[in-house]
Each structure stands twice: as structure tokens, then as C-alpha cells.
Design a protein around this motif. Structure first.
Motif, PDB file in Angstrom:
ATOM      1  N   LEU A 695       0.859  -1.185   0.000  1.00  0.00           N
ATOM      2  CA  LEU A 695       0.000   0.000   0.000  1.00  0.00           C
ATOM      3  C   LEU A 695       0.900   1.242   0.000  1.00  0.00           C
ATOM      4  O   LEU A 695       1.818   1.335   0.817  1.00  0.00           O
ATOM      5  N   THR A 696       0.634   2.157  -0.907  1.00  0.00           N
ATOM      6  CA  THR A 696       1.462   3.371  -0.956  1.00  0.00           C
ATOM      7  C   THR A 696       0.767   4.475  -0.165  1.00  0.00           C
ATOM      8  O   THR A 696      -0.465   4.493  -0.068  1.00  0.00           O
ATOM      9  N   ALA A 697       1.546   5.386   0.348  1.00  0.00           N
ATOM     10  CA  ALA A 697       0.950   6.474   1.124  1.00  0.00           C
ATOM     11  C   ALA A 697       0.109   7.375   0.227  1.00  0.00           C
ATOM     12  O   ALA A 697      -1.006   7.768   0.582  1.00  0.00           O
ATOM     13  N   LEU A 698       0.602   7.668  -0.965  1.00  0.00           N
ATOM     14  CA  LEU A 698      -0.156   8.509  -1.890  1.00  0.00           C
ATOM     15  C   LEU A 698      -0.807   7.620  -2.942  1.00  0.00           C
ATOM     16  O   LEU A 698      -0.259   6.562  -3.286  1.00  0.00           O
ATOM     17  N   PRO A 699      -1.935   8.026  -3.469  1.00  0.00           N
ATOM     18  CA  PRO A 699      -2.598   7.182  -4.479  1.00  0.00           C
ATOM     19  C   PRO A 699      -1.838   7.203  -5.799  1.00  0.00           C
ATOM     20  O   PRO A 699      -1.171   8.195  -6.116  1.00  0.00           O
ATOM     21  N   ALA A 700      -1.975   6.129  -6.561  1.00  0.00           N
ATOM     22  CA  ALA A 700      -1.409   6.143  -7.915  1.00  0.00           C
ATOM     23  C   ALA A 700      -2.109   7.256  -8.687  1.00  0.00           C
ATOM     24  O   ALA A 700      -3.301   7.505  -8.475  1.00  0.00           O
ATOM     25  N   LYS A 701      -1.385   7.914  -9.556  1.00  0.00           N
ATOM     26  CA  LYS A 701      -2.009   9.018 -10.317  1.00  0.00           C
ATOM     27  C   LYS A 701      -2.773   8.408 -11.487  1.00  0.00           C
ATOM     28  O   LYS A 701      -2.188   7.996 -12.485  1.00  0.00           O
ATOM     29  N   ARG A 702      -4.078   8.302 -11.323  1.00  0.00           N
ATOM     30  CA  ARG A 702      -4.884   7.725 -12.400  1.00  0.00           C
ATOM     31  C   ARG A 702      -5.703   8.835 -13.046  1.00  0.00           C
ATOM     32  O   ARG A 702      -5.905   9.903 -12.439  1.00  0.00           O
ATOM     33  N   ALA A 703      -6.176   8.570 -14.257  1.00  0.00           N
ATOM     34  CA  ALA A 703      -6.939   9.612 -14.971  1.00  0.00           C
ATOM     35  C   ALA A 703      -8.170   9.979 -14.151  1.00  0.00           C
ATOM     36  O   ALA A 703      -8.879   9.101 -13.640  1.00  0.00           O
ATOM     37  N   ILE A 704      -8.409  11.271 -14.024  1.00  0.00           N
ATOM     38  CA  ILE A 704      -9.534  11.765 -13.210  1.00  0.00           C
ATOM     39  C   ILE A 704     -10.861  11.296 -13.811  1.00  0.00           C
ATOM     40  O   ILE A 704     -11.089  11.377 -15.009  1.00  0.00           O
ATOM     41  N   GLN A 705     -11.701  10.813 -12.922  1.00  0.00           N
ATOM     42  CA  GLN A 705     -13.068  10.406 -13.269  1.00  0.00           C
ATOM     43  C   GLN A 705     -14.002  11.239 -12.398  1.00  0.00           C
ATOM     44  O   GLN A 705     -13.538  11.857 -11.434  1.00  0.00           O
ATOM     45  N   PRO A 706     -15.325  11.245 -12.669  1.00  0.00           N
ATOM     46  CA  PRO A 706     -16.207  11.963 -11.749  1.00  0.00           C
ATOM     47  C   PRO A 706     -15.985  11.468 -10.309  1.00  0.00           C
ATOM     48  O   PRO A 706     -16.063  10.274 -10.044  1.00  0.00           O
ATOM     49  N   MET A 775     -12.259   2.884   2.082  1.00  0.00           N
ATOM     50  CA  MET A 775     -11.639   3.307   0.826  1.00  0.00           C
ATOM     51  C   MET A 775     -10.391   4.129   1.151  1.00  0.00           C
ATOM     52  O   MET A 775     -10.232   4.625   2.273  1.00  0.00           O
ATOM     53  N   ARG A 776      -9.570   4.307   0.155  1.00  0.00           N
ATOM     54  CA  ARG A 776      -8.318   5.050   0.378  1.00  0.00           C
ATOM     55  C   ARG A 776      -8.614   6.434   0.966  1.00  0.00           C
ATOM     56  O   ARG A 776      -7.943   6.874   1.893  1.00  0.00           O
ATOM     57  N   ARG A 777      -9.620   7.109   0.458  1.00  0.00           N
ATOM     58  CA  ARG A 777      -9.911   8.448   0.989  1.00  0.00           C
ATOM     59  C   ARG A 777     -10.248   8.388   2.476  1.00  0.00           C
ATOM     60  O   ARG A 777      -9.912   9.292   3.240  1.00  0.00           O
ATOM     61  N   ASP A 778     -10.925   7.309   2.895  1.00  0.00           N
ATOM     62  CA  ASP A 778     -11.336   7.197   4.301  1.00  0.00           C
ATOM     63  C   ASP A 778     -10.139   7.141   5.243  1.00  0.00           C
ATOM     64  O   ASP A 778     -10.251   7.483   6.421  1.00  0.00           O
ATOM     65  N   LEU A 779      -9.026   6.670   4.737  1.00  0.00           N
ATOM     66  CA  LEU A 779      -7.846   6.447   5.575  1.00  0.00           C
ATOM     67  C   LEU A 779      -6.802   7.533   5.383  1.00  0.00           C
ATOM     68  O   LEU A 779      -5.687   7.420   5.884  1.00  0.00           O
ATOM     69  N   SER A 780      -7.147   8.566   4.636  1.00  0.00           N
ATOM     70  CA  SER A 780      -6.160   9.588   4.275  1.00  0.00           C
ATOM     71  C   SER A 780      -6.524  10.931   4.866  1.00  0.00           C
ATOM     72  O   SER A 780      -7.688  11.201   5.155  1.00  0.00           O
ATOM     73  N   TYR A 781      -5.527  11.763   4.994  1.00  0.00           N
ATOM     74  CA  TYR A 781      -5.784  13.180   5.270  1.00  0.00           C
ATOM     75  C   TYR A 781      -5.335  13.957   4.046  1.00  0.00           C
ATOM     76  O   TYR A 781      -4.580  13.436   3.206  1.00  0.00           O
ATOM     77  N   TRP A 782      -5.798  15.201   3.925  1.00  0.00           N
ATOM     78  CA  TRP A 782      -5.399  16.014   2.770  1.00  0.00           C
ATOM     79  C   TRP A 782      -4.065  16.666   3.078  1.00  0.00           C
ATOM     80  O   TRP A 782      -3.957  17.472   4.003  1.00  0.00           O
ATOM     81  N   GLN A 787      -0.587  18.284  -2.069  1.00  0.00           N
ATOM     82  CA  GLN A 787      -1.886  18.500  -2.719  1.00  0.00           C
ATOM     83  C   GLN A 787      -2.496  17.161  -3.125  1.00  0.00           C
ATOM     84  O   GLN A 787      -2.944  16.954  -4.259  1.00  0.00           O
ATOM     85  N   ASP A 788      -2.516  16.257  -2.156  1.00  0.00           N
ATOM     86  CA  ASP A 788      -3.066  14.933  -2.435  1.00  0.00           C
ATOM     87  C   ASP A 788      -3.494  14.293  -1.114  1.00  0.00           C
ATOM     88  O   ASP A 788      -3.155  14.781  -0.034  1.00  0.00           O
ATOM     89  N   TRP A 789      -4.229  13.206  -1.237  1.00  0.00           N
ATOM     90  CA  TRP A 789      -4.685  12.467  -0.057  1.00  0.00           C
ATOM     91  C   TRP A 789      -3.597  11.490   0.352  1.00  0.00           C
ATOM     92  O   TRP A 789      -3.184  10.656  -0.449  1.00  0.00           O
ATOM     93  N   ARG A 790      -3.153  11.561   1.598  1.00  0.00           N
ATOM     94  CA  ARG A 790      -2.037  10.734   2.059  1.00  0.00           C
ATOM     95  C   ARG A 790      -2.484   9.836   3.222  1.00  0.00           C
ATOM     96  O   ARG A 790      -3.077  10.311   4.195  1.00  0.00           O
ATOM     97  N   ILE A 791      -2.164   8.557   3.124  1.00  0.00           N
ATOM     98  CA  ILE A 791      -2.379   7.651   4.258  1.00  0.00           C
ATOM     99  C   ILE A 791      -1.186   7.823   5.186  1.00  0.00           C
ATOM    100  O   ILE A 791      -0.043   7.615   4.775  1.00  0.00           O
ATOM    101  N   PRO A 792      -1.430   8.240   6.425  1.00  0.00           N
ATOM    102  CA  PRO A 792      -0.298   8.509   7.304  1.00  0.00           C
ATOM    103  C   PRO A 792       0.365   7.225   7.808  1.00  0.00           C
ATOM    104  O   PRO A 792      -0.279   6.174   7.916  1.00  0.00           O
TER     105      PRO A 792
END
Ligand code: BGC
Length: 818
Positions: A695-706, A775-782, A787-792
Motif C-alpha cells: 500500500l502506498t501512502a499517496l494514491p497512484a495518479k490515475r486519470a480523473i473520473q467523476p 476506501m483510500r480516501r477514508d484512511l487519508s488526510y489532505w 496537494q493529495d490524499w495521504r495515508i499517514p
């Protein structure tokens, strides 16, 4: 730790695609002197008092499933003249609260935009559903979906193409905000779920939803600028309040539910009245171009709140796509003629100030959801009966010759009343239940007390804080017209008649609080139960000034309890009430029912008599004292500078229960709390699978979706626990999961944050497994620098139980190594 200025610098340099000088906004927002203060506090406020500018406005791509509709929309737009395009971007007075003109030569019958979040506001013979806050108190995803879906079916049958709702803001930063009942919960996670389910329900019925109010519309006071009463009412006295929010709080609290809305492919978003970080929301390119259309990948159109447009070119360049109501502009609370768009937009394109490609994108954004939802095919016409009920543009203001076809005064209610009754019962929150007061067991002698128990006495459309009558909705744009209303008085009398009980009603609060109970005419013998119905009114346009019940409600509760040793208090309120009477030993039970819609009386009777076991949970905190709440509204600005209305969201992430928990403040009833007629237990909280390796601290940079980077919405960690019904009646359990983030998370992180819940039925003695999928966002702070969501890094503590302060099991786990 970087200084706020350095952070802002990092933000400017690293994250923003095109940070230009605020050329569009400056002359409009602040026509005079530059700002006297320079305090970014990690907001996007620039030294001159504006929000950061991000240009150009991104074009929609249709990704996330709108590709085919986008092709149709582009084909449609290619047939439009410049004037037609300009007019489609602005509203016209007409039968609906917002109207886009028809273009008959293209068989386009226009767009009808209608309020609101609880019903068809202008709908006779339509249903009044439970309010947003009631729906949130149900903590029931299916209920939220079904409510949205049924409401949208009624809208569609009345001819609305767009529902102006649901509401992700106000979120309830302060309990004094008067519109929290239109929205959901004082928590971004729960509100996010409510937004997503409601939008899915609405759009599955073929009607466009509108996520409003983007963003930080957390108070009504000075939501609009005030203007001098000069001839044209165009001279500013004071600008609207500016909600000044740091970047992390904006992401983790206020934008969070809108991200869910965008993920649900909401057709449109409404930019709000207030300013954000210095610039008006509808001409705030950082909010609209960068965050909403950029970071969140929003594919729909941004529509202004009614009169929230304060410029033409600047708003268009900043990402607003539709100005409402169009031909009128709201100054203060007054309407005057004139539109910033319309023919001004035509001229701006002709003289090259606005690129035609920008205008094309605006109309393509407006038309894509229309084709995506199939609204071009056999869509019901607008019911002529809605026009005369339109408070925003009465028929004598219409300029266009609107034609009506089809049945008028359509009854669109279908069989929704049965669902509304169920929803009203399952969203009722039982706060206290002692001495087995509830459920009622055929009481022989019942007193019904309080001015909230009886029928409406001031018409079916609740436009004021009327003294006598049951409060099951409220006023403003979220108001509803009741075709009928089941009141507690009716519903309890019906039950009582079956049981042969004696019922005495005392509905006059003034008498109750003063003399009625001491008179010899008062109850000749001790009643088995006294049911006291109390209310508090909260409505658009004016914030609450007190968290007490109205009409001397606290004194009524005390007075009845002084004479009746089994007093049950039921509140109908838009949100928080402090409840001093809760300590009275004769107040044996308390229920908060909020605004429960047309079946309110039957629903509360179902709970009181035990046909339905209560399962609602508080979507906010009930404190002991009003003074215990933080984040007061900005109300007492006594200076008269044009931009003096500044509301600094200095509490940052400490919104609602997060604040009370961070400071260990005792509360009367905590967030997530609600009793049942049975009891539940939860144990064995454990990870479903082993901790993900890689698991990486920052998300993989994937193409933005809604919804933004799709990696944020992937489940990365799942917990399970065993939930059992330990009582002797069946009921619904609402297990909840809160997260305490690792110590490495930046300062200011609240100790408990809701990140999962479920609701299910358990028969007496039954056990079930609850699964919390994080989800990744649930476990991350901004992370404001990345300028990204990071899992501490470091250990998380997961706490599961039945409220934000009732944890039955804990588990720690490290997902990212330090
Ligand atoms: C409200 C919106 C509403 C609009 C149209 C505004 O005053 O803030 O929520 O949709 O009016 O009635």
C-alpha cells in the motif's frame, strides 16, 4: 512545519495548473481599495483579498459514462445560434422556480428547475417526504435512495427536469444555521453517503439532481451583499460574508460530501451566495475550475444560486455555466431586473472577451445530462398548476408565452405515503427511555400536550413560525405544500379509540406553562402518560438565535413533568435543541423526530406504541449548554467596511462532535446516539484480510473520473465485527466505525472520525457480521504540500460501536510503515 505562507506558495507552485493574476475577479469583487489584512492562514486568499485564480475553465470530456450523451449534446449545440446559446445559459421568469427557454425549432421544450429537497415545492397533490435531517438520522442507505427516487418520480410527473437538491452544505458547522434540516448531518462522511444515495435515487428516476450549495454556505446572516437603497440598488454597502477556510479543512470537511455527489454523477452543482476565501462562490475560479471541475472531475454544469451571480465575464471564466434565475438579480433580499449573462454574454463573445469555445462548453455541460437521462424522449410536460404557486416569478412577470399541455393539478403521489410513514418512524431518534416508559402498553388515560400536536392552522404551506400546528416541514425554498398532514393528535386519538383510552388534550403552550396545570380542571387523576409535543422552527433567510424549543417549550415540558410522573417529550425541530428538561425525573422518555413529512403523526404513533422499534441516531451533538458549541456564526459585524463580513473557520477540522471529542467536553447526547427497545452488542473487531502489503501512502495518479482520482475510491482495508441483538425484541442495529488517525498525522486531526456504518435488522438473540470497507480516501488526510490524499504512517486505532462515544471494540493497525 511550513509556515502558512510557504504552504500557500507550495500550493501556487506545485498544484495549480494555471495560476494567473486575478484579472477577471479583481475589478468585480473589490472595486475599491485593496484589502487591509494579509493573513492567508493556509487559505487560498491572496494578499489583495481574493481567492486564487485558476483559468481556463476545463472543458467537459464526458468520461465516466457520459460519452454518448456528450456526442448528442455537441450535435445539439452545433445547431444553436449564438443568441440561443447565450439565453440557454441564463434563466427566464416562468412557471418553474428556474426556467430555460424552449427552442421549438429543435424540439427542445426547455428546462424546468424546481425546489426542493423534501418535495415538489410548487406541487399540489404531491407528497411531503421526510426532511433531509430526518433522512440522515435514519442512517439507512436504502431509505435515502428510495426517498430520492420517489421524490424524483413526483418531480418528473409534474414536469421538472432538475431538482434543486440534495444539500451537502450547510453541513452544520454551527447549530444556529437555519438550513441544516434541508441538508443532512454535521459530518462529512454521513452527509457524503446521504448525497450519493439521494442523487442515485433521483437520477435513476430520470431527473437531474443538483448538489447545493457549493460551498461553505454555513450561515444565512449576510449570505447576500447589502446594497444602498439608491435608485438602481447597485451600490454596495457591504459584501456577502466570506467563509475563509484553510485548504485541508475545505477538503476533509466541506468538499467531502460534494466529492460523493460528483462520483454519483450529479448533473449540476449550485454555487452558493457566500464568498469563499474572499471571492464570490460563483466567480471563484479556484473553487469551480480547479477543485470542482479539475480535481473532482465534475462533468455537469454549475448553476448559480438565485441571484448569486455578481458578474458576467468573471463568472463565466471562473466556471459558472448557468445563471439563475436569470433576468433578475438578487440584491440583499430584493429583486431587481437585469442579467449579467443573456445578451451581455452574446456581446462578450462577439467582441472577443469570452471565447465561443467557453460558451459552447457551458451549453454542452447543460445538455449532456439531459441526453444522458433521456429527457428528450417523452418527458412529461410542466403541469400548469405549478405556475401560480411560483413565489420567485409570478405569472404576471413572465415575458415568454409559456404553453401548457397535459393534465393540470396532476396527482403525483402514487402510494408514497406508506413509504413516508415508514421513513418517519425509522428516522425518529429515541434519546431517553426510563422506567420502561416506551413502548406504550394500552394506556388507559393519556394526556396530549403542546402546540405542536394539532392540525395546521395557517395553511398547507408553512411560511412562518405559526403557533398552533404540527411542524413536519419548514419554510423557504425547501418548503412544501401539504396535501394532507397526519398529526400526532389525530394518530394518537385513532389508536386510543381502539384501546378505549381516555384522551385529554392541552394544546395551548402559554396556559400549559403558566396556569393550566394548577387549575382544578387539570387532570382529575394521574394520567398513565403525558405526551408533550414541542417544536422549533428554522428556515432559510434568517439564522436561529436560540437552540431552545419555541413557544416556551422548555417551560411546558417542565410544567407537565411537575404534574405528570410519566412525561414523554417529542420534539419536531430542524436540528439541535438543548434539552434542560431531560434531567427532570418525571421526563421518562424523549424522542427527536425532526421534520418528518406528511405522515409524521402516524409515524410517531408507530414508534410510541411499539409497532416500530426506533432506530434513528443523532446526526449532530446535543450539548448541555448552548455555550458549549464552538464555531459561532458571524453575526455581529459592527463596522461598515465593504468587506468586513469575514467568517474565519478557525476551528478547522473541529466541526461538530470532532470539537467536543478533541476537548473532552461532556455532552448530553452524542453524535450517532439513539436508543432502541432492544439492546445490541458488538465484538471481535478484526481485519477481514491481512494488511495490504504494497500500500502506498499517496494514491497512484490515475486519470480523473467523476469524483476525482478513482484510486481514492478503492477499498484498501476491510474490518469486520460481530453484532448481536442482546434484548428480547427485534430491532435495527446501526454499528458505526470511527477512526483515530496515527500520531504522524498533522496537528489538528480530530480523535474520532466516522468512516463506516451499516444498518440491519436483527431478531432477538440474532447475530450478524458487519463489514466496514474502507476506501483510500477514508484512511487519508489532505496533505496540503503534496496537494493529495495521504495515508499517514504508523498505527491507526479503529473503534466500533453504537455512537461516537460508545465503542465496544477497538483494533489498531499500521497500514504504512514509518
Ligand atoms: C436558495 C436555493 C434555492 C433557490 C431557488 C435560494 O434562495 O438558496 O437553495 O434553490 O433560492 O428557490
Amino acid at each position: 512545519m511550513l509556515s502558512p505562507q510557504a504552504l500557500l506558495g507550495a500550493l501556487l507552485l506545485s498544484a495549480v495548473p494555471s495560476a494567473l493574476a486575478d484579472t477577471c475577479q479583481a475589478p468585480i469583487d473589490h472595486p475599491g481599495e485593496p484589502y487591509s489584512y494579509v493573513q492567508p492562514r493556509n487559505t487560498t486568499i491572496l494578499a489583495d483579498g481574493h481567492s486564487l485564480s485558476v483559468l481556463p475553465s476545463p472543458n467537459m470530456t464526458g468520461n465516466g459514462g457520459w460519452e454518448t450523451a456528450l456526442v448528442k449534446a455537441k450535435r445539439f449545440v452545433s445547431k444553436l445560434t449564438l443568441e440561443e446559446k447565450s439565453w440557454m445559459a441564463t434563466g427566464q421568469p416562468g412557471p418553474c422556480v428556474g426556467n430555460v427557454l424552449p427552442i421549438p425549432r429543435l424540439n427542445f421544450s426547455g428546462l424546468c428547475l424546481q425546489n426542493g429537497p423534501q418535495c415538489v415545492q410548487q406541487g399540489d397533490y404531491s407528497s411531503v417526504f421526510v426532511s433531509g435531517v430526518s433522512a440522515a438520522a435514519s442512517w439507512d442507505r436504502q431509505l435515502l435512495y428510495d426517498r430520492g427516487n420517489a421524490m424524483a418520480k413526483e418531480h418528473k410527473a409534474k414536469g421538472s427536469h432538475v431538482i434543486l437538491g440534495p444539500i451537502g452544505g450547510p453541513l452544520g458547522r454551527s447549530p444556529y444555521d437555519s438550513r441544516t434540516w434541508e441538508g443532512f448531518a454535521a459530518d462529512p462522511y454521513l452527509t457524503g453517503v446521504c448525497m450519493e444515495e439521494t442523487i442515485n435515487g433521483m437520477q435513476d428516476a430520470g431527473v437531474q439532481a443538483n448538489a447545493k450549495h457549493f460551498i461553505a454556505n454555513e450561515q444565512e446572516t449576510q449570505r447576500n451583499p447589502s446594497y444602498a437603497p439608491d435608485a438602481n440598488e447597485t451600490t454596495y454597502i457591504q459584501d456577502s460574508v466570506s467563509a475563509n477556510i484553510d485548504d485541508r479543512t475545505l477538503h476533509e470537511i466541506y468538499m467531502w460530501p460534494f466529492a460523493n455527489a460528483v462520483r454519483a454523477k450529479v448533473a449540476s452543482a449550485m454555487c452558493s451566495y457566500n464568498r469563499v476565501n474572499g471571492s464570490h462562490s460563483c466567480q471563484n475560479s479556484y473553487l469551480l475550475n480547479h477543485l470542482l471541475k479539475g480535481e473532482l472531475g465534475f462533468q455537469g454544469y454549475v448553476m448559480s444560486d438565485w441571484g448569486a451571480t455578481h458578474s458576467g465575464v468573471a463568472s463565466v471564466e471562473s466556471g459558472m455555466d448557468m445563471s439563475m434565475p436569470g433576468g433578475f438579480t438578487l440584491y440583499g433580499e430584493e429583486w431587481t431586473e437585469g442579467s449579467f449573462l443573456g445578451k451581455n454574454l452574446t456581446s462578450a463573445v462577439k467582441n472577443g472577451t469570452v471565447e465561443v469555445s467557453r460558451l459552447n462548453d457551458m451549453i454542452v455541460r447543460i445538455m449532456t445530462p439531459y441526453f444522458w437521462l433521456g429527457q428528450e424522449k417523452n418527458y412529461p410536460s410542466v403541469d400548469a398548476s405549478v405556475g401560480p404557486l411560483n413565489v420567485d416569478s409570478a405569472p404576471d412577470t413572465w415575458l415568454y408565452d409559456w404553453k401548457f399541455t397535459g393534465e393540470t393539478n396532476r396527482d403525483v403521489r402514487a402510494n408514497h405515503s406508506a413509504m413516508i410513514r415508514e421513513h418517519g418512524a425509522s428516522s425518529t431518534v429515541l434519546l431517553k427511555n426510563e422506567r420502561n416508559a416506551l413502548p406504550l402498553r394500552k394506556p388507559r388515560n393519556i394526556v396530549i400536550a403542546g402546540n405542536d400536536a394539532g392540525p395546521l392552522t395557517q395553511g398547507p404551506n408553512l411560511q412562518a413560525n405559526f403557533e398552533y400546528g404540527h411542524l413536519a416541514g419548514s419554510s423557504g425554498s425547501g418548503s412544501c405544500r401539504f396535501t394532507y398532514l397526519s398529526t400526532p393528535l389525530d394518530a394518537i386519538n385513532t389508536r386510543a379509540r381502539k384501546d378505549g383510552s381516555l384522551v385529554q388534550s392541552y394544546l395551548n403552550n402559554t396556559l400549559l406553562a403558566t396556569e393550566a396545570l394548577t387549575s382544578p380542571l387539570w387532570i382529575p387523576q394521574q394520567p398513565d402518560v403525558c405526551l408533550v409535543f414541542l417544536k422549533s422552527f428554522a428556515a432559510e433567510g434568517e439564522d436561529r438565535t436560540s437552540l431552545d424549543l419555541d413557544w416556551n417549550g422548555n417551560a411546558v415540558a417542565e410544567a407537565v413533568a411537575n404534574h405528570c410522573n410519566n412525561t414523554v417529550v417529542i420534539t419536531n425541530s430542524g436540528g439541535v435543541n438543548v434539552m434542560p428538561f431531560a434531567d427532570h425525573p418525571n421526563v421518562t422518555a424523549i424522542l427527536a423526530q425532526h421534520y418528518a413529512g406528511e405522515e409524521s403523526g402516524n409515524a410517531i404513533a408507530d414508534v410510541l406504541y411499539g409497532d416500530v422499534n426506533p432506530s434513528g441516531k443523532l446526526p449532530y451533538v446535543i450539548a448541555y449548554n448552548e455555550s458549549d458549541y464552538n464555531a459561532p456564526l458571524t453575526t455581529a459585524v459592527e463596522t461598515n467596511g465593504t468587506w468586513d463580513w469575514q467568517s474565519w473557520f478557525d476551528e478547522e477540522l473541529e466541526v461538530g462532535y470532532r470539537y467536543f471529542d478533541a476537548h473532552n467536553i461532556s455532552v448530553r447526547y452524542e453524535f450517532g446516539f439513539g436508543l432502541s427497545y432492544t439492546t445490541f452488542d458488538l465484538k471481535n473487531l478484526k481485519a477481514k484480510d491481512s494488511t495490504p502489503a504494497n500500500l502506498t501512502a499517496l494514491p497512484a495518479k490515475r486519470a480523473i473520473q467523476p469524483g476525482g482520482n478513482p484510486a481514492l475510491w478503492e477499498t484498501v482495508y476491510t474490518l469486520e465485527a460481530e453484532v448481536s441483538n442482546t434484548g428480547d425484541v427485534d430491532g435495527f442495529a446501526v454499528p458505526q466505525l470511527y477512526i483515530d488517525f496515527p500520531a504522524s498525522t498533522p496537528a489538528g486531526t480530530p480523535p474520532n472520525q466516522l468512516r463506516g456504518f451499516d444498518k440491519f435488522h436483527l431478531t432477538a438473540g440474532e447475530k450478524k457480521t458487519v463489514k466496514f470497507e474502507l476506501m483510500r480516501r477514508d484512511l487519508s488526510y489532505w496533505d496540503v504540500t503534496a496537494q493529495d490524499w495521504r495515508i499517514p504512517a504508523g498505527p491507526f486505532t479503529f473503534k466500533a460501536g453504537f455512537s461516537s462515544r460508545d465503542f465496544h471494540a477497538r483494533k489498531t493497525a499500521t497500514l504504512i510503515k514509518a
